[in-house]
Motif scaffolding. Sequence first.
Motif, mmCIF file in Angstrom:
data_model
loop_
_atom_site.group_PDB
_atom_site.id
_atom_site.type_symbol
_atom_site.label_atom_id
_atom_site.label_comp_id
_atom_site.label_asym_id
_atom_site.label_seq_id
_atom_site.Cartn_x
_atom_site.Cartn_y
_atom_site.Cartn_z
ATOM 1 N N UNK A 32 7.264 6.463 7.266
ATOM 2 C CA UNK A 32 5.909 6.742 7.720
ATOM 3 C C UNK A 32 5.051 7.364 6.624
ATOM 4 N N UNK A 33 5.691 7.658 5.471
ATOM 5 C CA UNK A 33 4.973 8.322 4.387
ATOM 6 C C UNK A 33 4.391 7.299 3.410
ATOM 7 N N UNK A 77 0.788 -1.221 0.000
ATOM 8 C CA UNK A 77 0.000 0.000 0.000
ATOM 9 C C UNK A 77 0.818 1.268 0.000
ATOM 10 N N UNK A 78 2.120 1.148 0.141
ATOM 11 C CA UNK A 78 3.030 2.289 0.064
ATOM 12 C C UNK A 78 3.686 2.289 -1.314
ATOM 13 N N UNK A 105 15.719 -0.486 4.142
ATOM 14 C CA UNK A 105 15.085 -0.296 5.454
ATOM 15 C C UNK A 105 14.383 1.055 5.540
ATOM 16 N N UNK A 106 15.046 2.120 5.059
ATOM 17 C CA UNK A 106 14.471 3.462 5.138
ATOM 18 C C UNK A 106 13.178 3.571 4.330
ATOM 19 N N UNK A 152 8.092 16.614 1.838
ATOM 20 C CA UNK A 152 7.846 16.906 3.250
ATOM 21 C C UNK A 152 9.077 16.597 4.091
ATOM 22 N N UNK A 153 9.797 15.554 3.715
ATOM 23 C CA UNK A 153 10.957 15.111 4.483
ATOM 24 C C UNK A 153 12.032 14.622 3.512
ATOM 25 N N UNK A 154 13.296 14.939 3.795
ATOM 26 C CA UNK A 154 14.393 14.548 2.915
ATOM 27 C C UNK A 154 15.445 13.777 3.702
#
Length: 475
Positions: free
Chosen positions: A448-449, A338-339, A442-443, A395-397
């Motif tokens: 969480x996105x 789903x990601x 892993x990342x 949003x995040x890098x």
Amino acid sequence: MVNLLKFNIAKIIGKGVAFLAKWGPGSGGTYAGHIFTKIGGYDSINKLASQLKYGSIIITGTNGKTTTTLLLIKLMSNDIQIRQTYENNILNSIVTSLLTQKGEMGIFEYGIRNITYGIPDTVERLIKPIGVVYTTISKEHTQVAGIKNPFEDYYRAKKLLSQAMERGTIVTNADDPRTALIGMEKENDVNINYYGISTGAIEDIDAEGINCPKCGEKLNYSHHYLNHRGVYACSCGFSRPEPNVKLTHVEFNTDKWILNIKVDLVNYTTSKNVKLNLELNVPPFGLHNIYNTLSSITTYATFTPKVENIESTIYEIFNGMDMSFIPPGRFEVIDIGGKLVGLGQGDNGDALKINAMYMNQFVDAPMELIYTTPDENEDEIFKDHFKIIKSMNPQHIIVIPGRKSIDKAREYYEIIKQEYEDSEFYPLSYDKIDIRISKLIELASNSEYKYVMMSGCGEEQRMWEPIKKGLIRKS
């Protein structure tokens, strides 16, 4: 006039050299052509090329040459036997193919960086192609033997490959002002078949136009498809020609793309009109390959002697296509529980932009970017990358070295951090590539996105392929 004795001797010795070259190291793809020319002279090349029943097609441009050539070979080989060469952009390679292969038509990739090394006017005079195909022309690949050449000389060298043509058809990209002008300037001499995109579904991000190649004034763009390719016009009267082959609709999915393509052109070999409405189901092979698809289909429909096969062959090749023809490291979007994770090579500004445009089709919520950096002496690449990063506005890098220098990667990170406080740096070593790969997997997996894009620099096979396989296993 060709000396027949020298010509026949050159053929015999050239073929013998080609046979022996199979058993030796290197040069097998070019040395036979070199020996043939040395013995028979340049005029012998012309005689050799003239023995083809249908003539030769030469593909050139800045990007897309190899993929267009490979697709065209797949299409045309379904109808007739061909002689071919790709990824070896010198005249000796073409001569070797003419000398050692069997076939009624030649299909040859030919890269040209300047007039001195590329000898485009000489190649045109000797091969006398029935077709010259232009993909796109941009300010890359202008460096030869360590020297940066003026772009005007590079552009002129590309034009020279077709400038003296008195028969045949030029196939060229209508969306690129530079390649379009090449076609328009030859419309009184030969037939021109243009290809391009005609749907608003594809739109560039952070696009910049170019100056008019005809008068030098700034072009006015009403739509940008990809970099300087789009719908354009100039106050001097120069404007985008209507494509004979055009993408009219596209539907992007993670597992396949649906391409609607309209064909309306004259086949050079038979002088017959070809009109088709195609709906192709292709793998998600990258936006740049849409242009390669249009280019190869236009060229095939223009030159195949078996016009009755055109529609069925196109469906057979493209609807049955897998990703094996694309080099490792290609950008893909993978669904892991789903990601959606988009990942793959983006080692220059254009490549990262194409990846971002593709990813943007799916994103409807905040996105995380895992950016793999350039190396020492690659500040220009980072500068282009950073423009694309800002246009994506993640949003995040997360910043990770894409190549060897951790210090340089940290330097790039500090620049990013000034604009994006919500960012992290992982100094993962190139020498411990397995650890780097595991961490990247892993990342992406633990993010969480809902949307994660991982791209930038990095070795295609050593890094990107294992990451993709690892993510697929986790899904």
